[in-house]
Enzyme design. Structure first.
Site, PDB file in Angstrom:
ATOM      1  N   GLU A  61       2.756   5.999   2.858  1.00  0.00           N
ATOM      2  CA  GLU A  61       3.144   4.932   3.782  1.00  0.00           C
ATOM      3  C   GLU A  61       4.529   4.385   3.457  1.00  0.00           C
ATOM      4  O   GLU A  61       5.284   4.027   4.352  1.00  0.00           O
ATOM      5  CB  GLU A  61       2.113   3.799   3.716  1.00  0.00           C
TER       6      GLU A  61
ATOM      7  N   SER B 217       0.839  -1.200   0.000  1.00  0.00           N
ATOM      8  CA  SER B 217       0.000   0.000   0.000  1.00  0.00           C
ATOM      9  C   SER B 217       0.874   1.249   0.000  1.00  0.00           C
ATOM     10  O   SER B 217       1.794   1.377   0.817  1.00  0.00           O
ATOM     11  CB  SER B 217      -0.910   0.018   1.232  1.00  0.00           C
TER      12      SER B 217
END
Length: 323
Positions: A319, A247
């Protein structure tokens, strides 16, 4: 600043250092995104003393360094890393104790998450099944409080052994006595969504002690089937089709929509730049189609953040880590 050769010599001649040191190590082979140039130094300490020695000597010589686990959440720069990578790959031991009430298993920070899942499930110890198929290491999963299928890795952690890098001085003999510490987990107070007590601190995680319910060996087969279910689900979602860093952006629960949906609504799924692409099947994945550069991935990150902000006013939080 000393030469790289002198630094290697200084580390190797220290009688307390155990591990390996390589020069000009290709970081594209050390990260799941498979991009990036070479690191000047790639140091793999085998124990806590060796981590302290290496980081102390690097500090003394003003050499920047980065701690790398499985490389599943990292994008290395195209021109390489001018400094040293401290790899945890040799910190991979597993120790296990059984009490009257629980199974307590300590995983070295470099232990692949895959190995931790297999170790527990094969013994009928439940708790890590939903992390089956997750790349990376136990240290990395603890560092970022990995989250899979609504389960947080940190929720199973009892304590963590780590090195406080701010306590490591240029005198490694002095540092050996004061820099290794233990954190006792307080999940309620210290942990949150994809954030641990170590996320914003200058540390090296050495090992992670996790607490599980007592083993039931008769359930090993069922647990292994559960693991297969999660791996199959990841495969069906295209997690393993191309190299990626997982992600790209964190989800913001307060905003109400996952980042992948925001990127999809912005019309960006399938968008390509150079050899990188926002995955056609998931807006929150950027994949390497074969010849991507780190700069291609950074451009797609900038594009996604800009378009989503224009459309919704929401600022996506990255992230993955760009070295």
């Amino acid at each position: 600043m000393s030469s790289i050769f002198e630094i290697v010599e200084n580390i190797n001649k220290c009688q307390f250092f155990s591990g390996s040191i390589r020069q000009n190590e290709p970081l594209s082979q050390r990260t799941t995104m498979k991009v990036g140039g070479n690191a000047d130094l790639f140091i793999c300490p085998s124990d806590s003393n060796s981590v302290v020695i290496a980081t102390s000597i690097l500090k003394k010589n003003r050499i920047p360094f980065f701690v790398l686990g499985g490389g599943s959440n990292v994008v290395a720069p195209d021109n390489g890393f001018r400094g040293a990578i401290i790899s945890t790959e040799n910190l991979n031991g597993i120790s296990h104790e059984t009490t009257d009430k629980a199974e307590k298993i300590t995983f070295g920070s470099g232990t692949p998450t895959k190995d931790a899942v297999e170790y527990t499930c094969s013994r009928g110890i439940s708790g890590l099944e939903c992390f089956a198929g997750l790349p990376g290491t136990c240290g990395g999963a603890a560092f970022m409080n990995a989250r899979c299928y609504n389960a947080d890795f940190g929720n199973l952690i009892e304590s963590i052994s780590y090195i406080d890098l701010d306590s490591v001085t240029e005198n490694y003999e002095e540092s050996l006595e004061k820099s290794v510490r233990t954190y006792s987990s307080n999940f309620e107070a210290d942990w949150s969504y994809k954030k641990s007590p170590f996320t914003d601190k200058n540390t090296v995680i050495l090992s992670v002690k996790m607490k599980f319910s007592l083993a039931d060996p008769s359930k090993a087969g069922n647990l292994e089937k559960e693991c297969r279910k999660y791996i199959d689900d990841r495969e069906s979602k295209g997690h393993f089709k191309f190299p990626s860093a997982g992600s790209v952006f964190k989800n913001n629960r307060d905003f109400g929509q996952p980042s992948g949906k925001l990127i999809d609504d912005a019309g960006l799924k399938g968008t390509e730049f150079g050899g990188a692409q926002i995955a056609p099947w998931h807006g929150n994945f950027i994949i390497n189609k074969g010849n991507a550069r780190a700069s291609d991935i950074e451009e797609l990150v900038r594009l996604a953040k800009s378009r989503v902000r224009e459309k919704t006013g929401f600022n996506l939080e990255c992230e993955i880590i760009f070295l």
